[in-house]
Design an enzyme around this catalytic site. Structure first.
Site, PDB file in Angstrom:
ATOM      1  N   ASP A  42     -20.567 -31.270  -6.970  1.00  0.00           N
ATOM      2  CA  ASP A  42     -19.343 -30.621  -7.417  1.00  0.00           C
ATOM      3  C   ASP A  42     -19.429 -29.102  -7.275  1.00  0.00           C
ATOM      4  O   ASP A  42     -20.519 -28.531  -7.181  1.00  0.00           O
ATOM      5  CB  ASP A  42     -19.074 -30.950  -8.896  1.00  0.00           C
ATOM      6  N   LYS A  64     -14.251 -29.490  -6.775  1.00  0.00           N
ATOM      7  CA  LYS A  64     -12.866 -29.304  -7.191  1.00  0.00           C
ATOM      8  C   LYS A  64     -12.787 -28.034  -8.035  1.00  0.00           C
ATOM      9  O   LYS A  64     -13.630 -27.793  -8.889  1.00  0.00           O
ATOM     10  CB  LYS A  64     -12.362 -30.476  -8.033  1.00  0.00           C
ATOM     11  N   MET A 178     -11.899 -26.199 -19.465  1.00  0.00           N
ATOM     12  CA  MET A 178     -10.919 -25.728 -18.480  1.00  0.00           C
ATOM     13  C   MET A 178      -9.670 -25.206 -19.179  1.00  0.00           C
ATOM     14  O   MET A 178      -8.538 -25.521 -18.819  1.00  0.00           O
ATOM     15  CB  MET A 178     -10.590 -26.841 -17.484  1.00  0.00           C
TER      16      MET A 178
END
Length: 270
Positions: A42, A64, A178
């Site tokens: 990732d 991502k 996030m």
């Protein structure tokens, strides 16, 4: 056991890479990285962790970032399956812990439906690492009896739908992964649902990496606290009395010295 014997050909391991610092990897994770012959990683896997990948191991970036995906999840699922079906020793390296907002369930379901064996190696999740960096506790007797982890990551144009009444209840610590882009909405929604505007918050940026920043303030100022943070900097919000400052015991019960800076508790750690 030789390193490559930890993974059988055609087998997949979902491995937690921790928050970024390679010293925070588990010993098992490091051994599995050494045992792979193909590794999918990732964007949030720290560069120091990637440096541990032996020469000759095929690396595939499937990272991502918010709003920018190098691979869609369905494509990642298919890549893992194809590598396993080809008899490769597969490691899927995920930032933090694979089971905490890592979409590991989707990958396991895809592999399991095809009859491919898979395993999970847990990792240190960012909330734990952030609390450690800030010399704070995620739970605190008499102050924070529980810990709730949620994500504010959304698809483009999707509204943020969270149970604000539940999240606003006092007596616990709230960790929001996030959460930078939605910080203003998060602060307003929690206050509207009854959370005290004076509730301490800690904004943790690039946790455990050389550019780590810990920014402390109050819930009412959350939108302001994130203004200097780049879109590309992974950001975690910790909200609750337990992250405020130096814990003290009074009559056997934990109390938090709010509004004061104690040893190891600067307002912002750069």
């Amino acid at each position: 056991m030789q390193p490559n014997e930890m993974i059988s050909p055609g087998e997949v391991w979902l491995v937690g890479a921790g928050p970024g610092d390679p010293d925070l990897l588990t010993r098992k994770a490091e051994k599995l990285i050494a045992a792979a012959d193909i590794l999918f990683y990732d964007a949030l896997v720290g560069p120091g962790v990637l440096d541990l990948i032996p020469a000759g191991v095929e690396r595939v970036s499937v990272g991502k970032r918010s709003g920018r995906h190098s691979k869609q999840q369905d494509s990642i699922n298919d890549l893992l399956l194809a590598a396993a079906k080809a008899g490769r020793r597969v490691v899927r390296l995920k930032g933090g812990d694979p089971s905490v907002f890592g979409r590991s369930a989707e990958e396991m379901a895809h592999l399991g439906q095809a009859g491919v064996r898979f395993h999970i190696c847990p990792g240190i999740t960012t909330a734990s690492a952030a609390a450690a960096s800030g010399s704070a506790s995620l739970t605190l007797r008499g102050v924070a009896r529980g810990l709730t982890l949620v994500t504010a990551h959304l698809k483009a144009g999707e509204p943020l739908r969270l149970d604000w009444d539940m999240l606003a209840r006092p007596g616990g610590t709230l960790g929001i992964y996030m959460g930078r882009a939605a910080a203003g909405e998060i602060g307003r929604s929690l206050i509207a649902a009854g959370r005290d505007p004076e509730t301490p918050v800690m904004v943790a940026v690039n946790v455990s990496l050389p550019g780590e920043r810990l920014i402390r303030g109050k819930l009412s100022a959350l939108a302001f606290l994130v203004q200097t943070i780049s879109d590309d900097d992974p950001t975690l919000l910790l909200i609750g009395e337990a992250v405020a400052g130096t814990p003290m015991l009074v009559d056997g019960t934990a109390r938090v010295s709010c509004g004061k800076v104690g040893a190891g508790f600067p307002p912002e750690k750069m």
